[in-house]
Write a protein that holds these residues in place. Sequence first.
Motif, PDB file in Angstrom:
ATOM      1  N   LEU A   1      -0.241  12.458  51.732  1.00  0.00           N
ATOM      2  CA  LEU A   1      -0.259  11.180  52.264  1.00  0.00           C
ATOM      3  C   LEU A   1      -2.137  10.514  52.086  1.00  0.00           C
ATOM      4  CD1 LEU A   1       0.830   9.434  55.129  1.00  0.00           C
ATOM      5  CD2 LEU A   1      -1.222   9.019  54.877  1.00  0.00           C
ATOM      6  N   GLU A   2      -2.830  12.221  53.056  1.00  0.00           N
ATOM      7  CA  GLU A   2      -4.234  11.282  51.732  1.00  0.00           C
ATOM      8  C   GLU A   2      -4.686  11.315  51.285  1.00  0.00           C
ATOM      9  OE1 GLU A   2      -6.406  14.323  55.070  1.00  0.00           O
ATOM     10  OE2 GLU A   2      -5.247  14.324  56.831  1.00  0.00           O
ATOM     11  N   ARG A   3      -3.784  12.318  49.816  1.00  0.00           N
ATOM     12  CA  ARG A   3      -4.458  11.713  48.714  1.00  0.00           C
ATOM     13  C   ARG A   3      -4.041  10.767  48.163  1.00  0.00           C
ATOM     14  NH1 ARG A   3      -2.642  16.608  47.247  1.00  0.00           N
ATOM     15  NH2 ARG A   3      -0.308  16.566  46.707  1.00  0.00           N
ATOM     16  N   GLU A   4      -3.014  10.415  48.885  1.00  0.00           N
ATOM     17  CA  GLU A   4      -1.904   9.361  47.973  1.00  0.00           C
ATOM     18  C   GLU A   4      -2.432   7.955  48.048  1.00  0.00           C
ATOM     19  OE1 GLU A   4       0.481   9.341  44.893  1.00  0.00           O
ATOM     20  OE2 GLU A   4      -0.323  11.356  45.345  1.00  0.00           O
TER      21      GLU A   4
ATOM     22  N   ALA B   1      -8.931   8.487  55.513  1.00  0.00           N
ATOM     23  CA  ALA B   1      -8.018   9.109  55.313  1.00  0.00           C
ATOM     24  C   ALA B   1      -6.807   9.373  56.101  1.00  0.00           C
ATOM     25  CB  ALA B   1      -7.957   9.129  54.090  1.00  0.00           C
ATOM     26  N   ARG B   2      -7.742  10.688  56.794  1.00  0.00           N
ATOM     27  CA  ARG B   2      -7.455  10.849  57.490  1.00  0.00           C
ATOM     28  C   ARG B   2      -6.393  10.549  59.621  1.00  0.00           C
ATOM     29  NH1 ARG B   2      -9.221  17.046  57.974  1.00  0.00           N
ATOM     30  NH2 ARG B   2      -8.500  16.588  56.221  1.00  0.00           N
ATOM     31  N   GLN B   3      -7.340   9.268  59.839  1.00  0.00           N
ATOM     32  CA  GLN B   3      -6.915   8.758  60.846  1.00  0.00           C
ATOM     33  C   GLN B   3      -5.507   8.227  60.374  1.00  0.00           C
ATOM     34  OE1 GLN B   3      -9.288   6.299  62.201  1.00  0.00           O
ATOM     35  NE2 GLN B   3     -11.572   7.475  62.005  1.00  0.00           N
ATOM     36  N   VAL B   4      -5.706   7.378  59.247  1.00  0.00           N
ATOM     37  CA  VAL B   4      -4.003   7.438  58.853  1.00  0.00           C
ATOM     38  C   VAL B   4      -2.992   7.996  59.128  1.00  0.00           C
ATOM     39  CG1 VAL B   4      -2.514   5.756  57.058  1.00  0.00           C
ATOM     40  CG2 VAL B   4      -5.164   5.130  57.416  1.00  0.00           C
TER      41      VAL B   4
END
Length: 284
Positions: free
Chosen positions: A76-79, A135-138
């Motif tokens: 998820l973070e990467r995308e 991105a990590r929080q998401v």
Amino acid sequence: MTRVVLVHGIGKQYLGAETLLADWRPALSDGIARAGGLQIPGEEVSMAFYGDLFRPAGHRGLGIPELDASDVHDDLERELLIEWWRAAAEIEARVPGPDAPARLRTPHLVQRALDALSHSTFFAGLSERLLIWSARQVRLYFTEPDVRALVRERVERGITPQTEVIVAHSLGTVAAYEALCAHPEWQDLTFVSLGSPLGVRNLVFDRLVPAPAGGRGRWPASVKRWVNVADKGDVVPLVKELGSRFGDRVKDVRIHNGAKAHDVRPYLTARETGRAIAQGLGSL
């Protein structure tokens, strides 16, 4: 008495409700004034604050942990980083997109994304670790049930019988939407979403609770009116119009925020946002 509840987005882990209100309240008042609405007393506006739930703890050093491309392991973070990169490249001609030939010294796709984003106007000034932490929080919201429940609880706690309007920004629109869906007993609320990623397939939309059915997200039973405001140059709401995801009852509004396309303040000072809030309060 809280008539307007505000819900912030990511990156507020070192702030607090009153700190954010110091920025949000004046901007909200300016937007209402531009729309010709009656002003709302400051004590009738509150902030559903959850940023501290993402405050790092237990690592050496101060502030956000030192992160680089090698720390991005989650899909998820990467995308999400790659989609931000793709959106930034579509808006800015000088930002090479994911399909551009890679330079030999940066073959790693995540590193290429971080390099491109750090040189884009939209993400100007953000370090690699800040981009990754955003991105990590998401990712934490969608993959850690305890975090998700606590964030939603903060939103729910802010809603009172006197609440008439929910104004949410960025990831806050996701938490607000899920809270609104979970409480059909709340009635006649106006939902104003700003820079919302709710319509982003796979990364956000398909992870919502309740889950979409037949490609359509559920309309929150507690909401009588939903106005979604987005800036064309805002990279975060990859899908600018939510009507195609949640039904044509959503009123999609496009505005221009200038250089800081995702900043909540120009969103709030916009006449269109002020009109939506004022109408929800019955003051226009």
